[in-house]
Design a protein around this motif. Sequence first.
Motif, PDB file in Angstrom:
ATOM      1  N   ILE A  24      34.345  11.781  18.287  1.00 10.07           N
ATOM      2  CA  ILE A  24      34.982  10.737  17.486  1.00 10.07           C
ATOM      3  C   ILE A  24      35.096  11.177  16.029  1.00 10.07           C
ATOM      4  N   LEU A  27      37.977  13.507  15.838  1.00 10.40           N
ATOM      5  CA  LEU A  27      39.240  12.781  16.024  1.00 10.40           C
ATOM      6  C   LEU A  27      39.653  12.061  14.743  1.00 10.40           C
ATOM      7  N   ASN A  28      38.678  11.545  14.005  1.00  9.31           N
ATOM      8  CA  ASN A  28      38.951  10.829  12.759  1.00  9.31           C
ATOM      9  C   ASN A  28      39.076  11.746  11.556  1.00  9.31           C
ATOM     10  N   ILE A  66      35.618   6.392  24.782  1.00 10.22           N
ATOM     11  CA  ILE A  66      36.257   6.432  23.457  1.00 10.22           C
ATOM     12  C   ILE A  66      37.543   5.619  23.456  1.00 10.22           C
ATOM     13  N   CYS A  70      41.662   9.159  24.074  1.00  6.85           N
ATOM     14  CA  CYS A  70      41.797  10.482  23.451  1.00  6.85           C
ATOM     15  C   CYS A  70      42.290  11.521  24.453  1.00  6.85           C
ATOM     16  N   GLY A  94      43.382  12.928  15.634  1.00  4.04           N
ATOM     17  CA  GLY A  94      44.162  11.908  16.314  1.00  4.04           C
ATOM     18  C   GLY A  94      45.126  11.190  15.385  1.00  4.04           C
ATOM     19  N   LYS A  97      43.969   6.706  14.399  1.00  7.92           N
ATOM     20  CA  LYS A  97      42.683   6.421  13.763  1.00  7.92           C
ATOM     21  C   LYS A  97      42.601   4.938  13.383  1.00  7.92           C
ATOM     22  N   TYR A  99      39.157   6.090  15.649  1.00  4.52           N
ATOM     23  CA  TYR A  99      38.653   6.179  17.016  1.00  4.52           C
ATOM     24  C   TYR A  99      37.185   5.725  16.982  1.00  4.52           C
ATOM     25  N   ARG A 134      47.504   2.453  11.135  1.00  2.00           N
ATOM     26  CA  ARG A 134      47.678   3.034  12.475  1.00  2.00           C
ATOM     27  C   ARG A 134      49.150   3.001  12.916  1.00  2.00           C
TER      28      ARG A 134
END
Length: 459
Positions: A24, A27-28, A66, A70, A94, A97, A99, A134
């Motif tokens: 996570i 991903l962020n 998650i 993802c 990602g 966001k 996540y 987002r």
Amino acid sequence: MPETNRIEFKEKLTKEIDLEKEVIAFLNYNEGGFIYIGIDKMGTVVGVKDIDGDMLKIKDRLKTNIIPSCMGLFDISSEEKDGKDIIKITVASGSEKPYYKRKYGMSEKGAYIRNGTAADPMPQKMIDELFAKRTKTSIGKIRSSRQDLTFEQLKIYYEGKGITLNKNFAKNLELLTEKGEYNYVAYLMADENGTSIKLAKYNGLTRVDLTENPDFGYESLIKATKQVLDKIEIENKSDTSITSAERIDKRPWSSIALREAILNAFVHNDYTTEVPPKFEIFDDRIEITSTGGLPNGLSKDEFFEGFSVPRNKELMRIYKDLELVEQLGSGVPRILEYYGRECFKFSENFLRMTFPKEDITPQVKTMPVKESDESAPQVTPQVTPQVKKLIWAISDEMGREEIQTKLNLSDKRNYRENYQKPAINLDLIEMTIPEKPNSSLQKYRLTDKGKELKKLMSK
């Protein structure tokens, strides 16, 4: 190799290891990152015992725990380091966001951000700001203009990979909106749609004299992709010259670079504009144009270094399932092995890749010969005893394990470094699937040069 802002080590996979938190955080993070299982905090390789089992557990945990999904944003692969097997998890930045963990929701207990070498809780203010920004117009959120879609072509391609799509496939492949209706991803994957994929061939260097204009659209995007790949492969035919010493094959373009460019254009095109990628063949070049400039937050240098921010994570997931793409972020670095950065042209709304045509006039190479046999190639000092044993062992097409067994070699690293790699570098053996070097179906065979050497050795 120490831990960095983009590299995290885990000694082993257990229930106590908070793998979701680390994923996570990447991903962020704007640059994504890598997680290695089988390396301790000091950087010492300890290896993974059940590598296949752990890889399945990792995929299931990330898929289940998650939010937002993802899938398509991470890649799991096995590597060998210091003679031991380890797991590498590649995580892209990602586009949806923040996540967070499904269990704790969009809170400081559920969302994390990479800070140096640590995954820290994300402040609530940052969570709220990211959620407000987002992306709402991704193809996964756009409702398909048609709801009477069928997916027979897609099912056939999955069955070809040994995967049967069950009745929940639309949900599992993220082909539905939050309201349960088919989204634009489903529209692109359907047997029939209104997306036209143009491939144009011109006589000369301009767009004046159009000689071919096949249309590969109005069908599943996967089928259209394969048709474009096949057509470009035909255009990229090699010119062959056979001498007494060797066979010389030369293509006008790198087949590996072209394949990566075509797949990148399909997977990363901005379909929210309803403008598909375009492929054009000229006498001196091939141009591949996709809609959409650089993804938000990605610089040109990061693009060329292979940082991955997938524009269409749902498409990426499907193309990976069907083994059309391999690893996140590997496409552009592969292209750069054959062509320079100048082949890429960025604008606000488009990305164009231009590959110049090489002169394919065959250059006849001569090889050293012995006075007693003018037709036989001379074995140079570069051909080591290990390489000679490998050449002698190979017959027809053989897999790595089969060759190692025949050579009575148990150490994969020893075989790869002292036998296989030198033989490939000397053009004595070749892969049967060069565009997928890590494929489980990969086999090796002698080149014409290798066959000549084997004949000489038998004498």
